[in-house]
Design an enzyme around this catalytic site. Structure first.
Site, mmCIF file in Angstrom:
data_model
loop_
_atom_site.group_PDB
_atom_site.id
_atom_site.type_symbol
_atom_site.label_atom_id
_atom_site.label_comp_id
_atom_site.label_asym_id
_atom_site.label_seq_id
_atom_site.Cartn_x
_atom_site.Cartn_y
_atom_site.Cartn_z
ATOM 1 N N ASP A 1 18.331 -14.073 -19.527
ATOM 2 C CA ASP A 1 18.483 -14.702 -17.650
ATOM 3 C C ASP A 1 18.515 -16.034 -17.517
ATOM 4 O OD1 ASP A 1 18.557 -13.777 -15.156
ATOM 5 O OD2 ASP A 1 17.125 -13.037 -14.964
ATOM 6 N N HIS B 1 25.969 -20.851 -19.046
ATOM 7 C CA HIS B 1 26.624 -20.251 -20.172
ATOM 8 C C HIS B 1 26.503 -20.587 -21.770
ATOM 9 C CE1 HIS B 1 26.463 -17.078 -16.717
ATOM 10 N NE2 HIS B 1 27.189 -17.414 -16.159
ATOM 11 N N LEU C 1 19.641 -8.634 -40.822
ATOM 12 C CA LEU C 1 19.448 -8.371 -39.268
ATOM 13 C C LEU C 1 20.710 -7.719 -38.520
ATOM 14 C CD1 LEU C 1 18.063 -9.217 -36.794
ATOM 15 C CD2 LEU C 1 19.907 -11.363 -36.461
HETATM 16 C C1 FPP Z 1 22.193 -14.371 -17.187
HETATM 17 O O1 FPP Z 1 22.428 -15.779 -16.526
HETATM 18 C C2 FPP Z 1 23.164 -14.756 -18.107
HETATM 19 C C3 FPP Z 1 24.271 -14.225 -18.459
HETATM 20 C C4 FPP Z 1 24.799 -13.310 -17.124
HETATM 21 C C5 FPP Z 1 25.047 -13.899 -19.226
HETATM 22 C C6 FPP Z 1 24.501 -14.214 -20.763
HETATM 23 C C7 FPP Z 1 25.405 -14.982 -21.343
HETATM 24 C C8 FPP Z 1 25.456 -15.804 -22.520
HETATM 25 C C9 FPP Z 1 24.076 -16.360 -22.731
HETATM 26 C C10 FPP Z 1 25.627 -16.356 -23.003
HETATM 27 C C11 FPP Z 1 26.971 -15.325 -24.551
HETATM 28 C C12 FPP Z 1 26.237 -14.871 -25.095
HETATM 29 C C13 FPP Z 1 26.431 -13.944 -26.655
HETATM 30 C C14 FPP Z 1 25.822 -13.823 -27.314
HETATM 31 C C15 FPP Z 1 27.604 -15.381 -26.882
HETATM 32 P P1 FPP Z 1 21.945 -15.784 -14.972
HETATM 33 O O2 FPP Z 1 23.674 -16.279 -14.820
HETATM 34 O O3 FPP Z 1 22.519 -14.581 -14.466
HETATM 35 O O4 FPP Z 1 21.148 -16.910 -14.139
HETATM 36 P P2 FPP Z 1 21.019 -16.818 -12.790
HETATM 37 O O5 FPP Z 1 19.886 -15.937 -12.873
HETATM 38 O O6 FPP Z 1 19.911 -18.196 -13.282
HETATM 39 O O7 FPP Z 1 22.475 -17.009 -11.396
#
Ligand code: FPP
Length: 248
Positions: free
Chosen positions: A26, A43, A137
């Protein structure tokens, strides 16, 4: 750096390394906003942090890692952000496969992958097949995943089999139920980490997390690295896990 060479992990003792770690990644959006960057770049930096976490987990001797990359609820985000995440995931799968194979990582996707369309489904299938012999893993990426949807889907399938006379309703117990989930045959998570300071489970591994320890870390996901994972493992190793039994 392996567990032996890492003071934080060594301090916890080799036996305290969790077998299965789940991570709610997050804070990508906040990381980007703090730098005046578009969310897509948050992202992208998050995907690089995922690569670091995968490497660190393998080196620490963690056998299973489940990364929450896209929740069932994330479909409510604006279409261009969903599109950015879909493209990023496809790019990641296509470009990382060779590295995953080299590192002995077996990748599996849990969740409703079909919702992303045929191109991402094909990339997932290719990556799962190419990494199938990895034993160092086990990496699960949760995509369009929701714990409640997963439980409802298992209940639906069990009900269908009972109605068809293929299954005896009295034979349905916790063990059998678990076998109808996306994580069938996998160990339950021992440790669930959430970054960014938020302290919620957000529909992640609801059934499987029954006895998991939770560690909430005040770091935005794109800044996550091996030292953060080592800290979480150290915290885990200090916990007294009783699984409902009385304290000694
Ligand atoms: C949360 O941050 C993150 C996500 C909804 C997406 C997670 C995706 C990745 C880390 C990239 C892709 C992963 C792989 C394994 C290829 P948020 O957007 O909710 O952040 P915020 O709460 O600060 O708005």
């Amino acid at each position: 750096m392996g567990a032996a060479a890492n003071p934080a992990l060594a301090a916890g003792g080799a036996t305290a390394v969790p077998r299965h770690v789940g991570i709610i990644m997050d804070g990508n959006g906040r990381w980007a906003a703090a730098r005046g960057l578009p969310r897509a770049l948050g992202h992208k930096a998050g995907a690089e942090a995922a690569r670091r976490a995968i490497e660190a987990a393998a080196e620490a001797g963690i056998g299973w890692l489940t990364l929450f990359a896209f929740s069932s609820e994330n479909w409510r985000r604006p279409p261009d952000e969903v599109q950015d995440l879909t493209l990023l995931m496809r790019h990641y799968l296509n470009t990382e496969v060779a590295r995953l194979v080299r590192e002995g990582v077996r990748l599996r996707v849990i969740g409703e992958r079909e919702r992303f369309g045929p191109e991402l489904v094909r990339a997932i299938e290719r990556a799962e097949a190419a990494t199938a012999s990895g034993t160092r893993l086990n990496l699960n990426v949760a995509l369009s995943y929701g714990g409640r949807a997963e439980i409802a889907s298992a209940a639906r399938e069990i009900a269908r089999r009972v109605a068809a006379g293929e299954l005896d309703a009295d034979a349905v117990d916790e063990r059998m139920f678990g076998g109808f989930l996306g994580t069938a045959g996998m160990p339950d998570p021992d440790l669930i980490i959430r970054t960014s300071g938020e302290q919620r489970i957000s529909n992640f591994l609801l059934w499987q997390a029954a006895y998991a320890e939770f560690v909430f870390q005040d770091v935005l996901w794109p800044d996550y690295g091996a030292a953060h994972l080592a800290d979480a493992v150290t915290e885990f190793s200090r916990r007294d896990r009783r699984f409902g039994a009385r304290a000694a």
